[in-house]
Design an enzyme around this catalytic site. Structure first.
Site, PDB file in Angstrom:
ATOM      1  N   HIS A   1       0.940  -1.123  -0.078  1.00 24.56           N
ATOM      2  CA  HIS A   1      -0.085   0.004   0.062  1.00 24.56           C
ATOM      3  C   HIS A   1       0.973   1.255  -0.006  1.00 24.56           C
ATOM      4  O   HIS A   1       2.136   1.369   0.126  1.00 24.56           O
ATOM      5  CB  HIS A   1      -1.025  -0.065   1.071  1.00 24.56           C
ATOM      6  CG  HIS A   1      -0.178   0.160   2.401  1.00 24.56           C
ATOM      7  ND1 HIS A   1       0.162  -0.903   3.063  1.00 24.56           N
ATOM      8  CD2 HIS A   1       0.377   1.275   3.312  1.00 24.56           C
ATOM      9  CE1 HIS A   1       1.039  -0.674   4.237  1.00 24.56           C
ATOM     10  NE2 HIS A   1       1.002   0.606   4.418  1.00 24.56           N
TER      11      HIS A   1
ATOM     12  N   SER B   1       0.743   4.815   1.968  1.00 24.60           N
ATOM     13  CA  SER B   1       0.161   5.366   3.266  1.00 24.60           C
ATOM     14  C   SER B   1       0.002   6.905   2.828  1.00 24.60           C
ATOM     15  O   SER B   1       0.758   7.744   2.208  1.00 24.60           O
ATOM     16  CB  SER B   1       1.234   5.284   4.231  1.00 24.60           C
ATOM     17  OG  SER B   1       1.440   4.076   4.733  1.00 24.60           O
TER      18      SER B   1
ATOM     19  N   ASP C   1       6.644  16.829   4.190  1.00 27.26           N
ATOM     20  CA  ASP C   1       7.492  16.724   3.420  1.00 27.26           C
ATOM     21  C   ASP C   1       7.705  15.006   2.965  1.00 27.26           C
ATOM     22  O   ASP C   1       8.748  14.569   3.184  1.00 27.26           O
ATOM     23  CB  ASP C   1       8.720  17.352   3.398  1.00 27.26           C
ATOM     24  CG  ASP C   1       8.769  18.769   3.337  1.00 27.26           C
ATOM     25  OD1 ASP C   1       8.096  19.332   2.736  1.00 27.26           O
ATOM     26  OD2 ASP C   1       9.723  19.307   4.131  1.00 27.26           O
TER      27      ASP C   1
ATOM     28  N   TYR D   1       3.433  12.847   7.983  1.00 30.17           N
ATOM     29  CA  TYR D   1       4.863  13.666   8.345  1.00 30.17           C
ATOM     30  C   TYR D   1       4.889  14.727   7.113  1.00 30.17           C
ATOM     31  O   TYR D   1       4.184  15.038   6.078  1.00 30.17           O
ATOM     32  CB  TYR D   1       5.718  12.502   7.617  1.00 30.17           C
ATOM     33  CG  TYR D   1       5.717  11.318   8.256  1.00 30.17           C
ATOM     34  CD1 TYR D   1       5.940  11.135   9.835  1.00 30.17           C
ATOM     35  CD2 TYR D   1       4.960  10.233   7.954  1.00 30.17           C
ATOM     36  CE1 TYR D   1       5.833  10.218  10.433  1.00 30.17           C
ATOM     37  CE2 TYR D   1       4.854   9.097   8.536  1.00 30.17           C
ATOM     38  CZ  TYR D   1       5.516   8.978   9.926  1.00 30.17           C
ATOM     39  OH  TYR D   1       5.102   7.753  10.348  1.00 30.17           O
TER      40      TYR D   1
ATOM     41  N   PHE E   1       6.406   9.449  -0.842  1.00 28.12           N
ATOM     42  CA  PHE E   1       5.195   8.408  -0.832  1.00 28.12           C
ATOM     43  C   PHE E   1       6.012   7.060  -1.654  1.00 28.12           C
ATOM     44  O   PHE E   1       6.757   7.357  -2.730  1.00 28.12           O
ATOM     45  CB  PHE E   1       4.180   9.203  -2.162  1.00 28.12           C
ATOM     46  CG  PHE E   1       3.455  10.250  -1.505  1.00 28.12           C
ATOM     47  CD1 PHE E   1       2.604  10.107  -0.345  1.00 28.12           C
ATOM     48  CD2 PHE E   1       3.998  11.530  -1.806  1.00 28.12           C
ATOM     49  CE1 PHE E   1       2.034  11.279   0.191  1.00 28.12           C
ATOM     50  CE2 PHE E   1       3.282  12.397  -1.237  1.00 28.12           C
ATOM     51  CZ  PHE E   1       2.312  12.401  -0.226  1.00 28.12           C
ATOM     52  N   HIS E   2       5.772   6.013  -1.319  1.00 25.21           N
ATOM     53  CA  HIS E   2       6.377   4.889  -1.435  1.00 25.21           C
ATOM     54  C   HIS E   2       5.383   3.506  -1.232  1.00 25.21           C
ATOM     55  O   HIS E   2       4.521   3.496  -0.237  1.00 25.21           O
ATOM     56  CB  HIS E   2       7.851   4.805  -0.805  1.00 25.21           C
ATOM     57  CG  HIS E   2       7.769   4.737   0.843  1.00 25.21           C
ATOM     58  ND1 HIS E   2       7.581   5.598   1.411  1.00 25.21           N
ATOM     59  CD2 HIS E   2       7.659   3.563   1.396  1.00 25.21           C
ATOM     60  CE1 HIS E   2       7.521   5.190   2.697  1.00 25.21           C
ATOM     61  NE2 HIS E   2       7.771   4.003   2.573  1.00 25.21           N
ATOM     62  N   ILE E   3       5.891   2.434  -1.804  1.00 21.86           N
ATOM     63  CA  ILE E   3       5.273   1.249  -1.297  1.00 21.86           C
ATOM     64  C   ILE E   3       6.299   0.389  -0.593  1.00 21.86           C
ATOM     65  O   ILE E   3       7.401  -0.021  -1.436  1.00 21.86           O
ATOM     66  CB  ILE E   3       4.702   0.504  -2.461  1.00 21.86           C
ATOM     67  CG1 ILE E   3       3.663   1.504  -3.115  1.00 21.86           C
ATOM     68  CG2 ILE E   3       4.143  -0.873  -2.219  1.00 21.86           C
ATOM     69  CD1 ILE E   3       2.911   0.903  -4.299  1.00 21.86           C
ATOM     70  N   SER E   4       6.201   0.000   0.567  1.00 23.30           N
ATOM     71  CA  SER E   4       7.252  -0.955   1.403  1.00 23.30           C
ATOM     72  C   SER E   4       7.048  -2.214   0.628  1.00 23.30           C
ATOM     73  O   SER E   4       6.096  -2.777   0.392  1.00 23.30           O
ATOM     74  CB  SER E   4       6.686  -0.883   2.793  1.00 23.30           C
ATOM     75  OG  SER E   4       7.146   0.414   3.356  1.00 23.30           O
TER      76      SER E   4
END
EC number: 4.6.1.-
Length: 247
Positions: free
Chosen positions: A120, A122, A186, A184, A189-192
């Site tokens: 996902h 976040s 700045d 947070y 956006f990423h997918i772990s």
């Protein structure tokens, strides 16, 4: 959520009724021990029963060994629901093939790395909601994100970043309405893809990340593979899931 604890009386009445049970009822004085109690009169609960479930109201004890060493962000408390807002990512078989190749190589640097079970992006931190706030919170989210369009995202968003900042801003407004922590500053956006217990940044930085990037770049059709069509925003609160479609 844990079940309600057993209590020391079987009545479902109010506190006033419980207190009345402790008072002597008219006509009860002078009755001998061998006689049966008056109809409706309460019998004392044995101490062995009262103390049979001592300590159960404190809730379950967290055992990180049952969760791969992970520890709760905040302690368990009855009535509190861990809540998280995110964009789900449905992994295709080709994506999982790439992930297996990445994880196999990364584990030569950090053997304890474990693949994520779901993926996902976040849009919020994990926050705590009281149970009666869940539906109003979700409705506020739906109202805020109703006008947003879909977008494409990759492992780390390199385009459409401003679009996700706008989404986060709306989620943050809902968080503020409920006096909860916003996202947070700045954000990246990423997918772990994987996780491990402890800080492994030193092992992962430098050659490891460069080699992993090389695997991604050389993987067939990786540019298209690592795009995702975000059709909805999802809110998970405890064991409840709520979806908000994007236009």
């Amino acid at each position: 959520m844990s079940a309600a604890p057993l209590v020391g009386y079987s009545s479902s009445g109010s506190e006033d009724e419980a207190e009345a049970g402790d008072r002597v009822r008219p006509g009860a004085e002078g009755r001998s021990r061998g006689q049966s109690p008056l109809p409706g009169q309460r019998l004392p609960v044995p101490d062995s029963v009262l103390h049979m479930f001592a300590g159960t109201e404190e809730g379950p004890v967290d055992d990180s060994a049952q969760h791969g060493g992970r520890v709760r962000t905040f302690p368990h408390e009855r009535g509190n629901w861990a809540t998280h807002v995110y964009v789900p990512y449905e992994a295709r078989e080709e994506f999982l093939d790439l992930l297996d190749a990445l994880l196999c190589h990364a584990q030569t640097y950090v053997p304890r790395l474990v693949r994520m079970e779901a993926f996902h992006l976040s849009l919020s931190q994990s926050v705590v909601l009281r149970h009666h706030w869940i539906l109003p919170f979700v409705q506020a989210l739906k109202d805020r994100v109703a006008s947003f369009q879909r977008t494409f995202v990759g492992l780390e968003v390199t385009s459409g970043h401003a679009h996700f900042l706008d989404l986060v801003a709306e989620v943050d407004r809902v968080m503020e309405e409920f006096d909860l922590s916003t996202f947070y500053q700045d954000p990246s956006f990423h997918i772990s893809l994987a996780w491990c217990v402890g800080d492994a940044r030193l092992q992962m930085e430098g050659p490891c990340l460069q080699e992993l990037q090389g695997i991604v770049d050389e993987f067939e059709d990786s540019e298209m593979l690592l795009r995702a069509y975000a059709e909805q925003i999802r809110c998970k609160s405890g064991n409840k899931f709520f979806s908000m479609p994007l236009k």
